[in-house]
Design an enzyme around this catalytic site. Structure first.
Site, mmCIF file in Angstrom:
data_model
loop_
_atom_site.group_PDB
_atom_site.id
_atom_site.type_symbol
_atom_site.label_atom_id
_atom_site.label_comp_id
_atom_site.label_asym_id
_atom_site.label_seq_id
_atom_site.Cartn_x
_atom_site.Cartn_y
_atom_site.Cartn_z
ATOM 1 N N CYS A 1 18.639 -20.966 23.043
ATOM 2 C CA CYS A 1 19.163 -22.005 22.139
ATOM 3 C C CYS A 1 18.862 -21.641 20.663
ATOM 4 O O CYS A 1 17.909 -20.853 20.302
ATOM 5 C CB CYS A 1 18.365 -23.343 22.428
ATOM 6 S SG CYS A 1 18.673 -24.178 24.055
ATOM 7 N N TRP B 1 21.476 -23.069 25.708
ATOM 8 C CA TRP B 1 21.182 -22.195 26.946
ATOM 9 C C TRP B 1 20.622 -23.280 27.723
ATOM 10 O O TRP B 1 19.408 -23.588 27.551
ATOM 11 C CB TRP B 1 20.251 -21.112 26.569
ATOM 12 C CG TRP B 1 20.255 -20.100 27.626
ATOM 13 C CD1 TRP B 1 21.160 -19.002 27.974
ATOM 14 C CD2 TRP B 1 19.345 -20.175 28.747
ATOM 15 N NE1 TRP B 1 20.818 -18.472 29.217
ATOM 16 C CE2 TRP B 1 19.624 -19.066 29.690
ATOM 17 C CE3 TRP B 1 18.014 -20.613 29.029
ATOM 18 C CZ2 TRP B 1 18.976 -18.852 30.870
ATOM 19 C CZ3 TRP B 1 17.259 -20.651 30.084
ATOM 20 C CH2 TRP B 1 17.723 -19.596 31.023
ATOM 21 N N GLU C 1 23.714 -6.423 33.671
ATOM 22 C CA GLU C 1 24.017 -7.496 32.736
ATOM 23 C C GLU C 1 25.315 -7.856 32.138
ATOM 24 O O GLU C 1 25.488 -9.006 31.997
ATOM 25 C CB GLU C 1 23.170 -7.210 31.561
ATOM 26 C CG GLU C 1 21.549 -7.228 31.582
ATOM 27 C CD GLU C 1 20.744 -6.903 30.330
ATOM 28 O OE1 GLU C 1 20.211 -7.567 29.685
ATOM 29 O OE2 GLU C 1 21.038 -5.701 30.044
ATOM 30 N N HIS D 1 13.058 6.883 51.390
ATOM 31 C CA HIS D 1 12.264 5.606 51.806
ATOM 32 C C HIS D 1 13.194 4.103 51.963
ATOM 33 O O HIS D 1 12.376 3.378 52.054
ATOM 34 C CB HIS D 1 11.047 5.423 51.142
ATOM 35 C CG HIS D 1 10.172 6.932 51.122
ATOM 36 N ND1 HIS D 1 9.485 7.250 52.192
ATOM 37 C CD2 HIS D 1 9.933 7.460 50.299
ATOM 38 C CE1 HIS D 1 8.932 8.218 52.062
ATOM 39 N NE2 HIS D 1 9.053 8.654 50.712
ATOM 40 N N LYS E 1 21.448 -2.407 32.417
ATOM 41 C CA LYS E 1 22.612 -2.536 31.404
ATOM 42 C C LYS E 1 23.821 -2.891 32.302
ATOM 43 O O LYS E 1 24.451 -3.732 31.866
ATOM 44 C CB LYS E 1 22.990 -1.043 30.704
ATOM 45 C CG LYS E 1 21.742 -0.949 29.578
ATOM 46 C CD LYS E 1 22.267 -2.038 28.240
ATOM 47 C CE LYS E 1 21.298 -3.108 28.459
ATOM 48 N NZ LYS E 1 19.940 -3.275 28.437
ATOM 49 N N ARG F 1 21.917 -16.565 21.308
ATOM 50 C CA ARG F 1 20.690 -17.179 21.816
ATOM 51 C C ARG F 1 20.951 -17.995 23.070
ATOM 52 O O ARG F 1 20.202 -18.693 23.682
ATOM 53 C CB ARG F 1 19.914 -17.813 20.856
ATOM 54 C CG ARG F 1 19.738 -17.178 19.713
ATOM 55 C CD ARG F 1 19.021 -17.925 18.660
ATOM 56 N NE ARG F 1 17.742 -18.599 19.168
ATOM 57 C CZ ARG F 1 16.409 -18.030 19.057
ATOM 58 N NH1 ARG F 1 16.271 -16.863 18.419
ATOM 59 N NH2 ARG F 1 15.270 -18.383 19.400
ATOM 60 N N GLU G 1 16.715 0.959 33.427
ATOM 61 C CA GLU G 1 17.634 0.735 32.382
ATOM 62 C C GLU G 1 18.767 0.880 32.470
ATOM 63 O O GLU G 1 19.440 -0.266 32.221
ATOM 64 C CB GLU G 1 16.859 1.188 31.039
ATOM 65 C CG GLU G 1 17.731 0.814 29.611
ATOM 66 C CD GLU G 1 17.643 -0.611 29.266
ATOM 67 O OE1 GLU G 1 16.801 -1.417 29.958
ATOM 68 O OE2 GLU G 1 18.273 -0.964 28.610
ATOM 69 N N ASN H 1 14.934 -26.456 20.613
ATOM 70 C CA ASN H 1 14.858 -24.916 21.362
ATOM 71 C C ASN H 1 13.422 -25.078 22.092
ATOM 72 O O ASN H 1 12.309 -24.943 21.427
ATOM 73 C CB ASN H 1 15.119 -23.776 20.399
ATOM 74 C CG ASN H 1 14.611 -22.579 21.137
ATOM 75 O OD1 ASN H 1 14.122 -21.732 20.222
ATOM 76 N ND2 ASN H 1 14.827 -22.475 22.141
ATOM 77 N N GLY H 2 13.531 -24.886 23.278
ATOM 78 C CA GLY H 2 12.082 -24.943 24.201
ATOM 79 C C GLY H 2 12.125 -25.672 25.409
ATOM 80 O O GLY H 2 13.301 -26.167 25.664
ATOM 81 N N LYS I 1 19.605 -13.966 24.376
ATOM 82 C CA LYS I 1 18.935 -12.875 23.834
ATOM 83 C C LYS I 1 17.473 -12.858 23.521
ATOM 84 O O LYS I 1 16.636 -11.970 23.876
ATOM 85 C CB LYS I 1 19.640 -12.665 22.338
ATOM 86 C CG LYS I 1 19.081 -11.465 21.445
ATOM 87 C CD LYS I 1 19.763 -10.201 21.844
ATOM 88 C CE LYS I 1 18.995 -8.979 21.118
ATOM 89 N NZ LYS I 1 19.319 -7.824 22.167
#
Ligand code: G6P
Length: 605
Positions: free
Chosen positions: A2, A77, A485, A501, A482, A27, A478, A103-104, A600
C-alpha cells in the site's frame, strides 16, 4: 504494501496525488482511490486495479480537475477484503466526515468493529481500516474536537499503520500518523506533501521529515506540528533526500527491472565508492561501534526475500574472510524463535527498503536481547536505518521494480566490504578485484541479447531447477526466486550436492536445470552433478567461466562470464539469472515491474 500520498498547499492537489500514486504503485496495485476537498465538500473516487484505471475513471466520468488544494490518495495491496471498489481507500465514517488512507494492519479491528457496531455504526467495507474512520467519528460524537478524537482513536489501535486523514469540515489541515509503517513529510514553500516513501516526493522537494512511531502530524500549508500520542518527546529532524528524479524514471528502458539490472556496474561502484583505501576498507557508518566490533564472536543476519539470499552469501563471506561464525535467518522466523544469546553477538539486518515489517520485528527482538544491531539498508532515513545501532548504506538509488535486482548486487558488495573490514588478516587481492567487478558486469550486460535468445528457447518449460554450490548456492536460490516472481513459472533453487537426495527424481527432458558452474574449487563436483542430470536427459543451461572447455560437453547451452575470485562470484553469476528471468517474464507478456500478488515494501507480517 500500500502506498499513501497527501498534499496541502497552493497547487492543484489531484495531479500531484495521481503522480504520487504512480510512483508508489510498486507498493500495491490491487486498487486505487483518492479524496480531495472541493468547493462542494469532499469528493472521493476509486477504481479497481492499477492507478491508470483510476485516471481512466476520472476521464470517463468527465470529472473535472477540481479546484482543490488538499487531498489524500492510496494504492492498495489487499490484506483484509477482496480488491474491489468498496474495499478501496480512502475509507470514511457514517457521516462522511472523516476520510482515511491507511498502510498497515489494524490487528484489533474485529473487536473495535464489534464495539462500534454495538454503538450504532454501519460499516460498508470488509477492511480493517474502516474502523479507524468510525472510531474517530465516535469520539467526535462524544463531543471531542477532530484532533483530540484522532489522538484518542490512535491510542486504541494495535498493529501497524501509516495514515493520511482529512476532515470534511476543515479544508486547511491534513493529518498524518505513524506506527510501524513508513511515512515521510515533504517540505515545500507554503505547501507540504505526505508519502509512504521518498520516491513520490523527489519531484517536489529534497527536504523531508520522517515520522517516528506513535507520532502524529497536523499539517497545514504553512506549518507542521508533530506530537507523540503517548506524550513522549518527539525527535524531528529534517533530512535531505539523496535521490534524483532521473533515478526514479524509466528513461529509454521498457521496464524498471531492465533498467535496474543494467545499473548493476554503477550500483557496485556506488557501494564501494569512498570506502576502498590503501589501508583497507573504511566504513564511516561503523566507526562509532568499531571497538565493539573488534570483540565480536558471532554474527546473526536477518532479512527477507532477495535480501535474505544476499545474507546467505554474507554467511560465506564473513566466515571465510573474517573468520566469524554466522547464521542467516528469515527475519520472520528469527522473530519468534527462542534461543540463547551470548555476549559478543552482533545482528545484521539487510533491507533494501528499510521498512520490511518482519525485518523490523527481528531488529526489535535483537535490541530487546541486548545485541549490537547493524543495518545494511538502501533507503536513507528509513526505520531500520534509524533503529539499528550503526550501519552501512547501499547508496544504490531507488529500486522501483518489485523484483529486487540491483539491491542484491549492492548488498553483496557491502557484505564483502564488511567482511574485509572485520577481518584480522586481509584477503589478498579481494579489494583490487572488487574494483574490476563493474567492468565485468558490464561485459556480461553487453551480451544480454544472448540471454534473450536463451530465454526464448527455455520459456516453454513449466519447471526449472537452479543449482549451485558454496557462494553460488544462495545465488541459485535467488535465480529461482527471480523466475518465480515475474514469470509465475515453477522454479526451485538447490545446493547441487543435495540434488541426489530428492530433487533428481523430477529431472527429465521437460525439466531444465540452470547451473552455476564458475571455475572455482567445487567445479569438478559441479561437473559430476551435471553429468547425473545429463544421464537422465535433463536440459542444462550452464553459467560458466570463460575458457571452460569441458562444460560444453555436458550442458545443452553455456553462457560464459569473466573469471573472478570465488567470494565475488555471485556478483557476476546472478546477472545472467536476472536477465533470464526478466526476458522470460517480459516475453510471456507479464508486467515484470508489478508481478501479481507481490509488493515491493512489505510492511505487514
Ligand atoms: C518483498 C519484495 C522483495 C524483497 C523483500 C525484502 O518481498 O518483493 O523483492 O526482497 O520484500 O525487502 P527489503 O526491502 O527488506 O529488502
Amino acid at each position: 504494501m500500500c502506498g499513501i500520498i497527501g498534499y496541502i498547499g497552493k497547487q492543484q492537489a489531484l495531479p500531484i496525488l495521481i503522480d504520487g500514486l504512480k510512483k508508489l504503485e510498486y507498493r500495491g496495485y490491487d486498487s486505487a482511490g483518492f479524496a480531495v476537498h472541493s468547493g462542494e465538500g469532499v469528493v472521493v473516487k476509486k477504481a479497481v486495479g492499477q492507478v491508470a484505471n483510476l485516471e481512466k475513471a476520472i476521464l470517463d466520468s468527465s470529472f473535472q480537475i477540481l479546484d482543490s488544494n488538499i487531498g489524500i490518495a492510496h494504492t492498495r495491496w489487499a490484506t483484509h477484503g477482496v480488491p474491489n471498489e468498496v474495499n478501496s481507500h480512502p475509507h470514511t465514517d457514517c457521516k462522511q466526515r472523516v476520510f482515511v488512507a491507511h498502510n498497515g494492519i489494524i490487528e484489533n479491528y474485529k473487536e473495535l468493529k464489534h464495539y462500534l457496531q454495538e454503538r450504532g455504526h454501519t460499516f460498508t467495507s470488509a477492511t480493517d481500516t474502516e474502523v479507524v474512520a468510525h472510531l474517530i467519528e465516535d469520539f467526535i460524537n462524544q463531543g471531542d474536537d477532530f484532533e483530540k478524537a484522532l489522538k484518542l482513536a490512535l491510542n486504541m489501535l494495535r498493529g501497524a499503520y501509516a495514515f493520511a486523514i482529512i476532515d470534511a469540515e476543515n479544508s486547511a489541515v491534513l493529518y498524518a500518523a505513524k506506527c510501524q509503517s513508513p511515512l515521510v513529510i515533504g517540505l515545500g514553500q507554503q505547501e507540504h506533501f505526505l508519502a509512504s516513501d521518498p520516491s513520490a516526493l523527489i519531484t517536489h522537494t529534497k527536504n523531508a521529515v520522517y515520522l517516528n512511531d506513535f507520532e502524529m502530524a497536523k499539517i497545514s500549508a504553512g506549518e507542521i506540528t508533530i506530537e507523540n500520542i503517548r506524550r513522549e518527546p518527539t525527535d524531528t529532524k529534517v533530512v535531505t533526500l539523496e535521490w534524483n528524479l532521473e533515478q526514479a524514471q524509466k528513461g529509454n528502458y521498457q521496464h524498471f527491472m531492465q533498467k535496474e539490472i543494467f545499473e548493476g556496474p554503477e550500483t557496485v561502484k556506488l557501494a564501494f565508492a569512498g570506502r576502498l583505501h590503501e589501508a583497507g576498507v573504511k566504513l564511516g557508518g561503523l566507526e562509532q561501534v568499531k571497538e565493539k566490533l573488534e570483540t565480536i564472536k558471532r554474527v546473526i543476519i536477518c532479512a527477507c526475500g532477495t535480501s535474505y539470499y544476499a545474507g546467505l552469501v554474507g554467511e560465506y563471506l564473513f566466515e571465510e574472510i573474517a573468520g566469524i561464525p554466522v547464521e542467516t535467518h528469515f527475519a520472520s522466523e528469527f522473530r519468534y524463535r527462542q534461543e540463547p544469546f551470548e555476549p559478543g553477538t552482533a545482528a545484521i539486518f539487510i533491507s533494501q527498503s528499510g521498512e520490511t515489517a518482519d525485518t523490523l520485528g527481528a531488529l526489535r527482538k535483537a535490541k530487546e536481547n541486548g545485541l549490537l544491531t547493524l543495518g545494511i539498508v538502501n533507503v536513507v532515513g528509513s526505520t531500520i536505518a534509524r533503529e539499528t545501532d550503526a550501519g552501512v548504506y547501499n547508496h544504490a538509488g531507488p529500486e522501483i521494480g518489485v523484483a529486487s535486482t540491483k539491491a542484491f548486487l549492492s548488498q553483496i558488495t557491502v557484505l564483502a566490504l564488511m567482511a574485509e573490514y572485520l577481518a584480522k588478516v586481509k584477503r589478498p587481492g579481494l579489494l583490487e578485484e572488487l574494483r574490476n567487478i563493474p567492468g565485468k558486469i558490464g561485459a556480461i550486460l553487453a551480451r544480454a541479447s544472448e540471454i534473450e535468445k536463451l530465454a526464448e528457447k527455455y520459456l516453454y518449460h513449466k519447471n526449472f531447477i537452479f543449482l549451485g554450490r558454496r557462494y553460488n548456492y544462495p545465488t541459485a536460490l535467488e535465480g529461482a526466486l527471480k523466475l518465480k516472481e515475474i514469470s509465475y513459472l515453477h522454479a526451485e533453487g538447490y545446493g547441487a550436492g543435495e540434488l541426489k537426495h530428492g530433487p533428481i527424481a523430477m529431472i527429465g527432458k521437460e525439466f531444465p536445470t540452470i547451473a552455476l558452474v564458475p571455475g572455482n574449487g567445487v567445479l569438478e563436483k559441479m561437473y559430476s552433478n551435471l553429468e547425473e542430470i545429463k544421464a537422465r536427459s535433463g536440459p542444462i543451461l550452464a553459467i560458466a567461466t570463460e575458457g571452460d572447455q569441458h562444460i560444453s560437453a555436458i550442458a545443452s547451452d553455456v553462457f560464459y562470464i569473466p573469471a573472478t575470485l570465488e567470494p565475488l562470484e555471485p556478483l557476476l553469476t546472478v546477472v545472467p539469472l536476472q536477465l533470464l528471468a526478466y526476458y522470460i517474464g517480459a516475453k510471456l507478456g507479464y508486467n515484470v515491474d508489478k508481478p501479481r500478488n507481490l509488493a515491493k515494501s512489505v510492511t505487514v507480517e
